[in-house]
Scaffold this motif. Structure first.
Motif, mmCIF file in Angstrom:
data_model
loop_
_atom_site.group_PDB
_atom_site.id
_atom_site.type_symbol
_atom_site.label_atom_id
_atom_site.label_comp_id
_atom_site.label_asym_id
_atom_site.label_seq_id
_atom_site.Cartn_x
_atom_site.Cartn_y
_atom_site.Cartn_z
ATOM 1 N N PRO A 260 0.826 -1.210 0.000
ATOM 2 C CA PRO A 260 0.000 0.000 0.000
ATOM 3 C C PRO A 260 0.856 1.255 0.000
ATOM 4 N N TYR A 261 0.281 2.347 -0.463
ATOM 5 C CA TYR A 261 1.004 3.607 -0.624
ATOM 6 C C TYR A 261 1.717 3.992 0.665
ATOM 7 N N MET A 262 3.004 4.232 0.554
ATOM 8 C CA MET A 262 3.896 4.713 1.617
ATOM 9 C C MET A 262 4.198 3.678 2.699
ATOM 10 N N SER A 263 3.682 2.475 2.579
ATOM 11 C CA SER A 263 3.917 1.477 3.625
ATOM 12 C C SER A 263 5.340 0.931 3.601
ATOM 13 N N GLY A 264 6.003 1.025 2.454
ATOM 14 C CA GLY A 264 7.301 0.387 2.309
ATOM 15 C C GLY A 264 8.381 0.975 3.187
ATOM 16 N N VAL A 265 8.402 2.305 3.340
ATOM 17 C CA VAL A 265 9.489 2.945 4.084
ATOM 18 C C VAL A 265 9.466 2.521 5.543
ATOM 19 N N LYS A 266 8.304 2.597 6.178
ATOM 20 C CA LYS A 266 8.252 2.226 7.602
ATOM 21 C C LYS A 266 8.496 0.732 7.798
ATOM 22 N N THR A 267 8.072 -0.091 6.844
ATOM 23 C CA THR A 267 8.355 -1.519 6.953
ATOM 24 C C THR A 267 9.852 -1.779 6.825
ATOM 25 N N ALA A 268 10.499 -1.104 5.871
ATOM 26 C CA ALA A 268 11.946 -1.265 5.711
ATOM 27 C C ALA A 268 12.689 -0.786 6.947
ATOM 28 N N LEU A 269 12.241 0.323 7.521
ATOM 29 C CA LEU A 269 12.854 0.797 8.762
ATOM 30 C C LEU A 269 12.762 -0.256 9.854
ATOM 31 N N GLU A 270 11.586 -0.867 9.970
ATOM 32 C CA GLU A 270 11.427 -1.903 10.994
ATOM 33 C C GLU A 270 12.343 -3.085 10.715
ATOM 34 N N LEU A 271 12.508 -3.441 9.445
ATOM 35 C CA LEU A 271 13.370 -4.565 9.096
ATOM 36 C C LEU A 271 14.828 -4.284 9.440
ATOM 37 N N ARG A 272 15.203 -3.010 9.449
ATOM 38 C CA ARG A 272 16.585 -2.725 9.830
ATOM 39 C C ARG A 272 16.713 -2.386 11.308
ATOM 40 N N GLY A 273 15.616 -2.537 12.045
ATOM 41 C CA GLY A 273 15.676 -2.437 13.492
ATOM 42 C C GLY A 273 15.150 -1.155 14.078
ATOM 43 N N PHE A 274 14.525 -0.302 13.264
ATOM 44 C CA PHE A 274 13.988 0.962 13.756
ATOM 45 C C PHE A 274 12.478 0.942 13.574
ATOM 46 N N ASP A 275 11.738 0.829 14.653
ATOM 47 C CA ASP A 275 10.282 0.732 14.598
ATOM 48 C C ASP A 275 9.683 2.129 14.708
ATOM 49 N N ALA A 276 9.136 2.639 13.595
ATOM 50 C CA ALA A 276 8.487 3.949 13.585
ATOM 51 C C ALA A 276 6.977 3.833 13.727
ATOM 52 N N GLY A 277 6.489 2.612 14.023
ATOM 53 C CA GLY A 277 5.067 2.420 14.226
ATOM 54 C C GLY A 277 4.287 2.346 12.923
ATOM 55 N N PRO A 278 2.970 2.370 13.022
ATOM 56 C CA PRO A 278 2.123 2.245 11.828
ATOM 57 C C PRO A 278 2.033 3.557 11.067
ATOM 58 N N LEU A 279 1.386 3.499 9.916
ATOM 59 C CA LEU A 279 0.952 4.715 9.258
ATOM 60 C C LEU A 279 -0.384 5.118 9.877
ATOM 61 N N ARG A 280 -0.743 6.372 9.708
ATOM 62 C CA ARG A 280 -2.036 6.823 10.223
ATOM 63 C C ARG A 280 -3.121 6.532 9.191
ATOM 64 N N SER A 281 -4.216 5.992 9.657
ATOM 65 C CA SER A 281 -5.350 5.686 8.776
ATOM 66 C C SER A 281 -5.845 6.964 8.089
ATOM 67 N N PRO A 282 -6.263 6.840 6.820
ATOM 68 C CA PRO A 282 -6.596 5.607 6.104
ATOM 69 C C PRO A 282 -5.427 4.928 5.401
ATOM 70 N N LEU A 283 -4.198 5.428 5.553
ATOM 71 C CA LEU A 283 -3.053 4.708 4.995
ATOM 72 C C LEU A 283 -2.932 3.354 5.691
ATOM 73 N N ARG A 284 -2.476 2.353 4.943
ATOM 74 C CA ARG A 284 -2.444 0.983 5.462
ATOM 75 C C ARG A 284 -1.029 0.439 5.457
ATOM 76 N N GLU A 285 -0.771 -0.473 6.378
ATOM 77 C CA GLU A 285 0.512 -1.156 6.435
ATOM 78 C C GLU A 285 0.541 -2.326 5.450
ATOM 79 N N MET A 286 1.735 -2.838 5.185
ATOM 80 C CA MET A 286 1.881 -4.057 4.398
ATOM 81 C C MET A 286 1.304 -5.249 5.154
ATOM 82 N N ASP A 287 0.749 -6.188 4.406
ATOM 83 C CA ASP A 287 0.343 -7.430 5.045
ATOM 84 C C ASP A 287 1.559 -8.356 5.160
ATOM 85 N N ALA A 288 1.363 -9.511 5.759
ATOM 86 C CA ALA A 288 2.487 -10.404 6.046
ATOM 87 C C ALA A 288 3.198 -10.844 4.766
#
Length: 313
Positions: A260-288
């Motif tokens: 989903p739009y803009m979900s990639g950056v925060k997911t990538a951050l989490e994968l490198r060990g920096f958890d910036a939390g979710p996006l604010r709705s109605p933006l959605r996070e990546m699914d598993a």
């Protein structure tokens, strides 16, 4: 200041150049703003060599924040990294009155400059756009940078409108996210006194070739070291290596955009060990599945093996 990369414009007192990430706004799980973590993300990119930070851009989810939340984000970022690198805060809003208020607060908080996105929702003619920027610029004693992203605002600035904007004393430059290369090339040619920032990861090296002095890179939010290496290679005169790194950035950009739009950056951050939390709705996070695909793509690129996986403290 620069060797082989283009130099900032003479009208830019900040001499903006290099990598200026549009830093993220972090949220708690309930989508309330995590001010401390937001500041830590600015620290995260500054500690990895970026040349400035741009809170409250598109990646900062600024249209989804209240006025008070925006103020706290600006204050936190300035408190964390102000004085180390230029902090240019996004202050744009649909109305001129709101934009002026945001700009005045940002100045009082200690930012170095303000970035003013073209007003959105209602269509603007050239006279309205020029008056908007005149009023914002008159309200602050700071360099003002136009943020041109017509795909999101619905309002495109013509080259003739830029001629009128050039008469504004403290208008220092323009961040272009139009991806219209002929428009950008002519704008740079017409206004060598301004600083231009490339606003798309698809145009980092091409933007430098055109005359952009820096890059507002979403990829740099998660992989600042990669984009800093690209800019430094170009500035060192190793354009071949810079183009190779641009190819890697293309691959990262493609991987980040698969969810989903803009979900990639925060997911990538989490994968490198920096958890910036979710996006604010109605933006959605990546699914598993999307998250796993992103992790595999970044791993194939060798990024997850070579970057620091520890959170900043």
């Amino acid at each position: 200041m620069t060797d082989h990369a283009p130099a900032p414009g003479a009208d830019d007192p900040l001499d903006l150049h290099g990598v200026v990430p549009p830093t993220v706004t972090a949220f708690h799980d309930d989508e309330t703003v995590d001010v401390e973590r937001t500041a830590e993300h600015a620290r995260f990119v500054v500690d990895r060599g970026v040349d400035g930070v741009f809170p409250l851009g598109t990646n900062g989810e600024f249209p989804l924040l209240t006025g008070g939340e925006r103020q706290r984000v600006v204050e936190a970022v300035v408190d964390e990294v102000g004085g180390e690198v230029p902090v240019i805060a996004g202050v744009g809003a649909p109305s001129t009155r709101q934009t002026v208020a945001h700009a005045e607060h940002a100045e009082s908080a200690g930012v170095d400059g303000v970035v003013v996105v073209t007003p959105y929702y209602y269509p603007l003619d050239a006279a309205a756009a020029v008056e908007h920027y005149e009023r914002v610029a008159a309200a602050v004693d700071l360099p003002v940078y136009v943020y041109h992203i017509p795909s999101k605002t619905g309002n495109e600035l013509s080259l003739s409108t830029l001629e009128d904007l050039a008469a504004i004393d403290n208008l220092a430059g323009l961040k272009d996210s139009s991806k219209d290369v002929p428009w950008l090339g002519q704008a740079i040619d017409d206004h060598p006194e301004w600083t231009f920032l490339a606003g798309s990861d698809s145009l980092l090296v091409p933007g430098l070739d055109l005359g952009c002095t820096g890059m507002v890179s979403a990829v740099a939010n998660a992989f600042p070291d990669l984009v800093v290496d690209l800019y430094e290679a170009y500035d060192d005169g190793d354009v071949g290596h810079a183009r190779d790194l641009q190819s890697t950035v293309y691959d990262v950009r493609t991987a980040l955009k698969q969810g989903p739009y803009m979900s990639g950056v925060k997911t990538a951050l989490e994968l490198r060990g920096f958890d910036a939390g979710p996006l604010r709705s109605p933006l959605r996070e990546m699914d598993a599945e999307q998250r796993a695909d992103l992790e595999a793509a970044l791993d194939d690129l060798g990024l997850l093996d070579t970057i620091d996986l520890h959170q900043t403290e």
